[in-house]
Design a protein around this motif. Sequence first.
Motif, mmCIF file in Angstrom:
data_model
loop_
_atom_site.group_PDB
_atom_site.id
_atom_site.type_symbol
_atom_site.label_atom_id
_atom_site.label_comp_id
_atom_site.label_asym_id
_atom_site.label_seq_id
_atom_site.Cartn_x
_atom_site.Cartn_y
_atom_site.Cartn_z
ATOM 1 N N UNK A 1 0.846 -1.447 0.011
ATOM 2 C CA UNK A 1 0.208 -0.131 0.124
ATOM 3 C C UNK A 1 1.008 1.339 0.226
ATOM 4 N N UNK A 2 2.320 1.097 0.111
ATOM 5 C CA UNK A 2 3.075 2.379 0.152
ATOM 6 C C UNK A 2 4.093 2.090 1.418
ATOM 7 N N UNK B 1 5.756 8.868 -5.738
ATOM 8 C CA UNK B 1 5.595 9.022 -4.277
ATOM 9 C C UNK B 1 5.146 7.766 -3.608
ATOM 10 N N UNK B 2 6.206 7.035 -3.209
ATOM 11 C CA UNK B 2 6.143 5.492 -2.771
ATOM 12 C C UNK B 2 5.241 5.390 -1.546
ATOM 13 N N UNK B 3 5.049 6.769 -0.885
ATOM 14 C CA UNK B 3 4.072 6.660 0.291
ATOM 15 C C UNK B 3 2.804 6.573 0.093
ATOM 16 N N UNK B 4 2.370 7.355 -0.989
ATOM 17 C CA UNK B 4 0.947 7.417 -1.461
ATOM 18 C C UNK B 4 0.692 8.955 -0.959
ATOM 19 N N UNK B 5 -0.612 9.224 -1.318
ATOM 20 C CA UNK B 5 -1.032 10.725 -1.167
ATOM 21 C C UNK B 5 -1.321 10.952 0.259
ATOM 22 N N UNK C 1 4.342 0.509 -4.900
ATOM 23 C CA UNK C 1 2.896 0.888 -4.283
ATOM 24 C C UNK C 1 1.858 0.387 -5.354
ATOM 25 N N UNK C 2 1.060 -0.714 -4.929
ATOM 26 C CA UNK C 2 0.180 -1.279 -6.058
ATOM 27 C C UNK C 2 -0.875 -1.785 -5.228
ATOM 28 N N UNK D 1 -0.071 9.793 4.259
ATOM 29 C CA UNK D 1 0.749 8.719 4.726
ATOM 30 C C UNK D 1 0.028 7.693 5.693
ATOM 31 N N UNK D 2 -1.005 7.797 6.164
ATOM 32 C CA UNK D 2 -1.751 6.765 7.053
ATOM 33 C C UNK D 2 -2.138 5.480 6.038
ATOM 34 N N UNK D 3 -2.384 5.997 4.806
ATOM 35 C CA UNK D 3 -2.666 4.919 3.854
ATOM 36 C C UNK D 3 -1.480 3.885 3.692
#
Length: 536
Positions: A87-88, A272-276, A315-316, A278-280
Amino acid sequence: MKFKAIYLSAALALALASCGTAKITAEPITITAPITAKKAPLTETQEKRWSDLDLVKDTIPGMSVDRAYELLKGRKSKKVIVGVVDSGVDVKHPDLAPVIWNNPKEIANNGKDDDNNGYIDDVNGWNFLGDAENENLEFVRIMKKGDDGSALYKRAKAEYDKESKEAKAELQKIDYIINANNKIKAELKKDTYTAQDLQNLKSSDPLINELKPQLSYILTQVPMSELEKELKEAKDHFEDQLEYNLNPKFDGRKIVGDNPNDINDKKYGNNNVIGPVADGAKHGTHVAGIIAQTRGNNIGGDGVASNVVEIMAVRAVPNGDEYDKDVALAIRYAVDNGAKVINGSFGKYFSTHSDWVYDAIKYAADKDVLIVCAAGNEGMDLNKDGKTAERYPNDSKVGGPEIADNFLTIGAISYNYGPELLADFSNYGKQEVDIFSPGVRIYATTPNNNYEFLQGTSMASPNAAGVAALIRAYYPKLTAPQVKKIIMDSGIPVGIKVNLGGDPRDTRSFSELSRTGKIINAYNAIILADKVSRGK
């Protein structure tokens, strides 16, 4: 000259010794007598790192990671890149930042694809979801396409009807309990209360009286803060399901901008491998931590292979079902950029483009990359009545032969050696699950410099991937199929009867729950890897 010659010989001998060429002579761990499970709760320290402990020494069915490191002292290792398809990953977490993969051929933030791999500024990995966070489940996506009269549509529609009904019912129950809890606090005039407080409460409210016995029991097992946290998480989960996962009107893919049904449409996503949000990235950050959080710093848990790995974040996996296209391209990305182990802590029961993923698995096999995947958390037999359940990803088309020999499927165990050894949520299967590893209450990194206990086969899989990475780091000449076989062959066989799905009325010998009937043991794996590397 003689002095110089002697000096060089001594230096050479020292160098050879430090390269770890000495044969490992330790004997593997075996169970020679019945083991009695610990009846008392684990200590706080044990609970935070029980995966590292030892079944014989500690009577806790960890993977003997501490003992494995004793064998590896002074031996030379080679860094292994582990692709975390998830998920990141919070690559800024202090306990992970030192082990995050940095693409050596990419110049950060220059807006160019310096290494010509098709991905611009992919410094730590790639985000195949772009700014998307939530997504439908696969059977909802199938159903949304309309009734084409196919068996697949009918199965998807039936699953949608069942899951929607169950989610609404569960959310109603949770709201019922939350309402009762708020009423109890109001009557007690307390923000927090104990089981004793509740038992002493004389109330005329029928809702309070109905739930009083259940809540009293729960509060004897967990504190009030834990109960309320679990209620909130459960409420959020089922609200998310109804708003996003099970909502046919929700389109989570539009923001990505690609065609998910075209495997050749590859120019999408971002770096952006964390994602939009952070909690995601909570799930992926926890998975990465199990493999690689710093060992021995007395902060958080201890990563299985933290000293010898680099984490490549791919992230996928959204909040919902992953797309086959993203999974296939994520595997290929990790392979093409040097990963030797890939962890996949995700899965689903419907797939529209499974061939793309099978091709990616075979591609990884051709490039000598080991893929480790979670078996799933539905507490079901994946080989019930001799039939193979459809669960993706896997390494065999339903009921058929394996398509590659580089794929490990991992079930989860708890720290209770005895009837409760099998995690009550873990899937199992004599053919579809290869082996088990710790997956109950695993302590690891979460975003924003936090740590949490999480559980699932999602946590068991990175424990296994960590052992695989450890083997590949110290014995880099061993192939992916050899590492898979070593992990399976070196596990500790367990013949005791265990509860299925947490039900003491339904038991089966643990030896019948997977191909091996074993739990992973890092100590034994290193001993066997040493022998195999010497051709024995």
